[in-house]
Motif scaffolding. Structure first.
Motif, PDB file in Angstrom:
ATOM      1  N   SER A  10      16.969  16.251  28.474  1.00 20.74           N
ATOM      2  CA  SER A  10      17.020  15.027  27.661  1.00 20.74           C
ATOM      3  C   SER A  10      16.325  15.256  26.330  1.00 20.74           C
ATOM      4  CB  SER A  10      16.343  13.881  28.419  1.00 20.74           C
ATOM      5  OG  SER A  10      16.294  12.731  27.600  1.00 20.74           O
ATOM      6  N   LEU A  11      16.974  14.838  25.292  1.00 21.42           N
ATOM      7  CA  LEU A  11      16.394  14.932  23.961  1.00 21.42           C
ATOM      8  C   LEU A  11      16.026  13.519  23.530  1.00 21.42           C
ATOM      9  CD1 LEU A  11      15.731  16.760  21.576  1.00 21.42           C
ATOM     10  CD2 LEU A  11      18.031  16.350  20.708  1.00 21.42           C
ATOM     11  N   VAL A  12      14.781  13.096  23.756  1.00 18.27           N
ATOM     12  CA  VAL A  12      14.303  11.754  23.444  1.00 18.27           C
ATOM     13  C   VAL A  12      13.382  11.846  22.235  1.00 18.27           C
ATOM     14  CG1 VAL A  12      13.087   9.751  24.299  1.00 18.27           C
ATOM     15  CG2 VAL A  12      14.468  11.138  25.851  1.00 18.27           C
ATOM     16  N   LEU A  66      23.687  14.162  28.263  1.00 19.21           N
ATOM     17  CA  LEU A  66      24.955  13.433  28.243  1.00 19.21           C
ATOM     18  C   LEU A  66      25.272  12.777  29.585  1.00 19.21           C
ATOM     19  CD1 LEU A  66      27.176  15.980  26.272  1.00 19.21           C
ATOM     20  CD2 LEU A  66      25.814  14.074  25.385  1.00 19.21           C
ATOM     21  N   SER A  67      24.313  12.733  30.495  1.00 15.04           N
ATOM     22  CA  SER A  67      24.584  12.183  31.823  1.00 15.04           C
ATOM     23  C   SER A  67      24.939  10.699  31.770  1.00 15.04           C
ATOM     24  CB  SER A  67      23.363  12.388  32.726  1.00 15.04           C
ATOM     25  OG  SER A  67      22.227  11.711  32.174  1.00 15.04           O
ATOM     26  N   VAL A  75      34.236   8.901  27.138  1.00 20.68           N
ATOM     27  CA  VAL A  75      33.801   9.385  28.452  1.00 20.68           C
ATOM     28  C   VAL A  75      33.510  10.879  28.369  1.00 20.68           C
ATOM     29  CG1 VAL A  75      34.436   9.646  30.886  1.00 20.68           C
ATOM     30  CG2 VAL A  75      35.200   7.638  29.578  1.00 20.68           C
ATOM     31  N   VAL A  76      32.391  11.286  28.965  1.00 15.90           N
ATOM     32  CA  VAL A  76      32.042  12.710  29.049  1.00 15.90           C
ATOM     33  C   VAL A  76      32.661  13.277  30.335  1.00 15.90           C
ATOM     34  CG1 VAL A  76      30.195  14.404  29.208  1.00 15.90           C
ATOM     35  CG2 VAL A  76      29.921  12.362  27.765  1.00 15.90           C
ATOM     36  N   ALA A 104      30.768  20.076  24.756  1.00 15.26           N
ATOM     37  CA  ALA A 104      30.982  19.214  25.922  1.00 15.26           C
ATOM     38  C   ALA A 104      32.408  18.683  25.847  1.00 15.26           C
ATOM     39  CB  ALA A 104      29.979  18.070  25.936  1.00 15.26           C
ATOM     40  N   THR A 105      33.010  18.410  27.003  1.00 19.24           N
ATOM     41  CA  THR A 105      34.377  17.900  27.050  1.00 19.24           C
ATOM     42  C   THR A 105      34.333  16.381  27.132  1.00 19.24           C
ATOM     43  OG1 THR A 105      35.061  19.896  28.226  1.00 19.24           O
ATOM     44  CG2 THR A 105      36.580  18.029  28.252  1.00 19.24           C
TER      45      THR A 105
END
Length: 334
Positions: A10-12, A66-67, A75-76, A104-105
């Motif tokens: 996570s990048l917070v 991206l969760s 949508v990931v 990421a797709t």
């Protein structure tokens, strides 16, 4: 990648974690469509990511989490993946360098234009320096098929279209049928030929007494009377008689014991004296074969004449019976 680690975490408040001097604006973000089309349609998948060139070996990255998705209506499908595009091996004592691609797709099921968020990532260099890389956002435009609502008429689902068969489609099946028919005909011919040969062999089959006498003739002379050859001598003579008895009297003498053979011959046309002599011959043969008995030359000399006499006398009764039947038929005809 060798010692090049990609940390998916996570990048917070990534920007706040470093000083303003540590914020590096970067080029190289991309939005690449996986389907080869001029425009992006609903449900099409795309790669959203960045490319980094000349990355020093031992550099680590921390990518956005991206969760929970990117934004509404986007949508990931698959999270971050990293690929090495190019590798430049360092000289002795210097680190290697890499060109890498991280993506990421994503997809969207709603028509519209979406300004994707910029990509922020932390970079930790081998010397311990930590900075933030900021990549520009990309615009995602999702389209759908245009429907003319003024002239649109709903229709039922159409059935499966059946196209007429062409010669090119039928030809392989015809060739297969022709091949199977040819094989069947060949197999039938081979079976008929073999059956015909078997019938010919059956028709020209020699009389049992001729076969037996030819087999017994191989043991003529005294070369088999030596003690070490007597087993071969007695086995050959009795085997020829077993074969003859099987054909002449119609029971399986080849698989029967001596006692079983002569029990079956007891009520046949074999003369009593010949019956006893033949029985003694078989019993002597059993002693030679199984008890390793050695018989004198005077006994050995009687074996072959006795076997020949058994064949000729028992088969002569068949000849006499056939002659009597023929005479009776001739008499009745007159």
């Amino acid at each position: 990648m060798k010692r090049l680690s990609i940390i998916l975490a996570s990048l917070v408040a990534a920007v706040a974690m470093v000083s303003p001097d540590g914020l590096v604006r970067m080029d190289g973000s991309f939005l690449q469509q996986l389907q080869k089309r001029d425009s992006v349609l609903i449900g099409d998948q795309l790669l959203y990511g960045v490319t980094l060139g000349d990355v020093e070996e031992g550099t680590a990255f921390m990518l956005p989490d991206l969760s929970k998705g990117i934004m509404d209506s986007v949508v990931v499908v698959n999270g971050w993946t990293a690929d090495t595009v190019r590798t430049v091996r360092g000289k002795k004592g210097t680190p290697s360098r890499y060109d890498i691609r991280m993506s990421a797709t994503i997809t969207s099921f709603d028509e519209g234009s979406y300004q994707l968020p910029p990509i922020n990532m932390l970079r930790s260099l081998p010397d311990g320096t930590v900075d933030t890389l900021l990549f520009d956002s990309q615009l995602l435009e999702v389209r759908t098929f245009d429907v003319d609502t003024t002239s649109y008429v709903p229709h039922d689902i159409r059935g499966q279209v059946r196209y007429p068969l062409t010669l090119a489609e039928i030809l392989p099946y015809l060739a297969l049928l022709w091949l199977l028919a040819t094989i069947a005909i060949m197999v039938g011919c081979i079976v008929m030929m073999r059956k015909g040969k078997d019938e010919v062999r059956e028709a020209v089959k020699e009389a049992p007494h001729i076969v037996a006498l030819r087999a017994l003739d191989k043991f003529r002379g005294n070369r088999y009377w030596a003690p070490e050859k007597q087993k071969t001598f007695y086995s050959g003579v009795t085997d020829a008689l077993r074969e003859y008895i099987s054909e002449r009297y119609g029971f399986g003498a080849k698989e029967m014991t001596t006692a079983e053979i002569f029990a079956a011959l007891r009520n046949t046309d074999v003369p009593a004296d010949l019956y006893e002599d033949a029985k003694n011959l078989f019993e002597s043969s059993d002693f030679v074969k199984f008890a390793k008995l050695t018989l004198p030359d005077e006994d050995n000399a009687k074996v072959l004449p006795l076997a020949v006499r058994f064949v000729t006398e028992t088969y002569q009764s068949v000849v006499d019976d056939e002659a009597a039947d023929a005479a009776q038929e001739t008499k009745e005809d007159k």
